[in-house]
Motif scaffolding. Structure first.
Motif, PDB file in Angstrom:
ATOM      1  N   PRO A   1      61.368  79.868  80.351  1.00 21.25           N
ATOM      2  CA  PRO A   1      60.441  78.849  79.741  1.00 21.25           C
ATOM      3  C   PRO A   1      60.439  77.399  80.041  1.00 21.25           C
TER       4      PRO A   1
ATOM      5  N   VAL B   1      61.399  76.586  83.658  1.00 23.43           N
ATOM      6  CA  VAL B   1      59.911  76.688  84.485  1.00 23.43           C
ATOM      7  C   VAL B   1      58.918  74.779  84.221  1.00 23.43           C
ATOM      8  N   ASP B   2      59.266  74.671  82.857  1.00 28.12           N
ATOM      9  CA  ASP B   2      58.451  73.796  81.955  1.00 28.12           C
ATOM     10  C   ASP B   2      59.493  72.217  83.109  1.00 28.12           C
TER      11      ASP B   2
ATOM     12  N   ARG C   1      58.789  71.535  86.303  1.00 29.92           N
ATOM     13  CA  ARG C   1      57.083  71.156  87.075  1.00 29.92           C
ATOM     14  C   ARG C   1      57.646  69.690  85.843  1.00 29.92           C
TER      15      ARG C   1
ATOM     16  N   ARG D   1      54.111  85.833  79.132  1.00 29.60           N
ATOM     17  CA  ARG D   1      54.973  84.347  79.880  1.00 29.60           C
ATOM     18  C   ARG D   1      53.975  83.748  80.660  1.00 29.60           C
TER      19      ARG D   1
ATOM     20  N   MET E   1      52.287  80.291  81.514  1.00 26.83           N
ATOM     21  CA  MET E   1      52.533  78.807  81.759  1.00 26.83           C
ATOM     22  C   MET E   1      51.766  78.994  82.979  1.00 26.83           C
TER      23      MET E   1
END
Length: 376
Positions: A17, A20-21, A24, A45, A49
């Motif tokens: 995760p 992902v952050d 982004r 998850r 997100m």
């Protein structure tokens, strides 16, 4: 730059995760799907997100619109998943260790070269602004000839016999503390100094040779409850390692995952003929520099727009998540700008990852033989 690059993250545990952050917030790519083996956790998850979820990895590899695949899974799966991604024409981001053996790591380096694709190993500490500033100070000659590089990486999350994680299992690799956190220390030391470690003398210790494994698997850094069974542990809890660099300078590292009270105490010092510097990960905005006559503390200053995005002003602390963001910005920018994977890169490459695996192999051999071992 062209349109945003599309990415998939494989892995729903601790670090997935955060990838992902970071993508982004980097502003160059977007994660469109997260893949995992557990349907319930993967769905949860993905919902949290705001991305799609899948447990079918073929959906990732067969999707021609996905440009980048992040491999954020347990160690033993890195080789297989990264190879499949490269064979499918994707660029890859791989959590460390790149592979469990030097031969497998070289296989990935060769596969990326043949595919003409970029590959990054997540040595996140290179992304800290003050680590990059330390590298510039050394490169600019402010420290003079380098003499010593020393420090530690200390944690406590495995300090009790009831602490357990998949990293303790044989399938995760022959090394644990060195491969897991020592690889970061070695990479950062080499990155800041611009020099390579070419020999090691290592002493490894397993202070908890038997641990109580939960019958129900838990996530990394999480506390487990319920029934347990005793299991023997073969990997090291801690290590003390002497190193030699290719320019003749010397170094020493203390690594531990069993030091109570130390959460993520990664520190590194470089002593030169003219000056020394020191950096601590838990106080990442600061860099100490000292000479015979004075010492000073440097703090992070904004250094202009990075890939189209302004930095945080001074006094707004940047930490581990921002370091990963900036590391991935460099990687995604290289792809978006059409730079050749064969050229020099701003990010830690698969070659750097293979070098780290070779270092771990040398440490293990040194500990077994009780002597200095050259790094292959």
């Amino acid at each position: 730059m062209s349109a945003r690059l599309r990415a998939a993250v494989i892995g729903t545990g601790f670090v997935g995760p955060f990838h992902v952050d970071a993508v982004r917030r980097g502003g160059i790519g977007e994660v469109v799907v997260i893949a995992g083996s557990n349907p319930e956790r993967t769905a949860a998850r993905a919902e949290a997100m705001g991305v799609a979820a899948t447990t079918d990895l073929n959906e990732v590899f067969d999707d021609p619109t996905i440009d980048v695949v992040h491999v954020c899974t347990p160690n033993w799966s890195h080789l297989e998943l990264a190879l499949k991604a490269l064979e499918a024409g994707k660029h890859v981001v791989v959590e460390k260790p790149l592979a469990l053996t030097s031969a497998d790591a070289r296989t990935l380096v060769d596969a990326a070269r043949q595919a003409g694709r970029h590959g990054l190993v997540a040595f996140t500490y290179r992304g800290y602004p003050m680590v990059r500033r330390a590298r510039r100070l050394v490169a600019d000659g402010e420290l003079g000839a380098i003499r010593l590089v020393h420090g530690a990486y200390l944690q406590d999350w495995l300090s009790e016999e009831t602490d357990y994680n998949w990293r303790l299992e044989p399938r995760a690799g022959a090394s644990r503390a060195v491969a897991d956190i020592g690889s970061h220390w070695f990479d950062t030391a080499q990155y800041i100094t611009g020099r390579r470690i070419n020999a090691v003398l290592a002493d490894l210790a397993t202070f908890l040779p038997v641990r109580q494994k939960p019958l129900v698997e838990t996530a990394a850094f999480a506390s487990a409850t319920g029934e347990r069974e005793p299991v023997e542990i073969g990997s090291e809890d801690a290590a003390t390692i002497l190193v030699r660099f290719d320019d003749g300078s010397r170094g020493a590292a203390v690594l531990s995952q069993v030091s109570p009270g130390r959460k993520n105490a990664f520190g590194l010092e470089v002593d030169g003929a003219a000056a020394s510097l020191a950096w601590q990960q838990e106080r990442p905005e600061e860099l100490w520099v000292g000479t015979r006559t004075e010492s000073r503390g440097l703090v992070r200053q904004p250094e202009g727009v990075l890939h189209g995005l302004p930095p945080l002003p001074s006094g707004h602390p940047e930490g581990w998540a921002e370091a990963m963001r900036d590391l991935l910005r460099d990687f995604y920018a290289a792809i978006a700008d059409g730079r050749s994977p064969a050229g020099e890169q701003q990010y830690p490459t698969l070659e750097d990852g293979a070098r780290a695996v070779a270092l771990v192999d040398a440490v293990l051999e040194s500990a077994r033989a009780g002597q200095w071992v050259s790094v292959g």
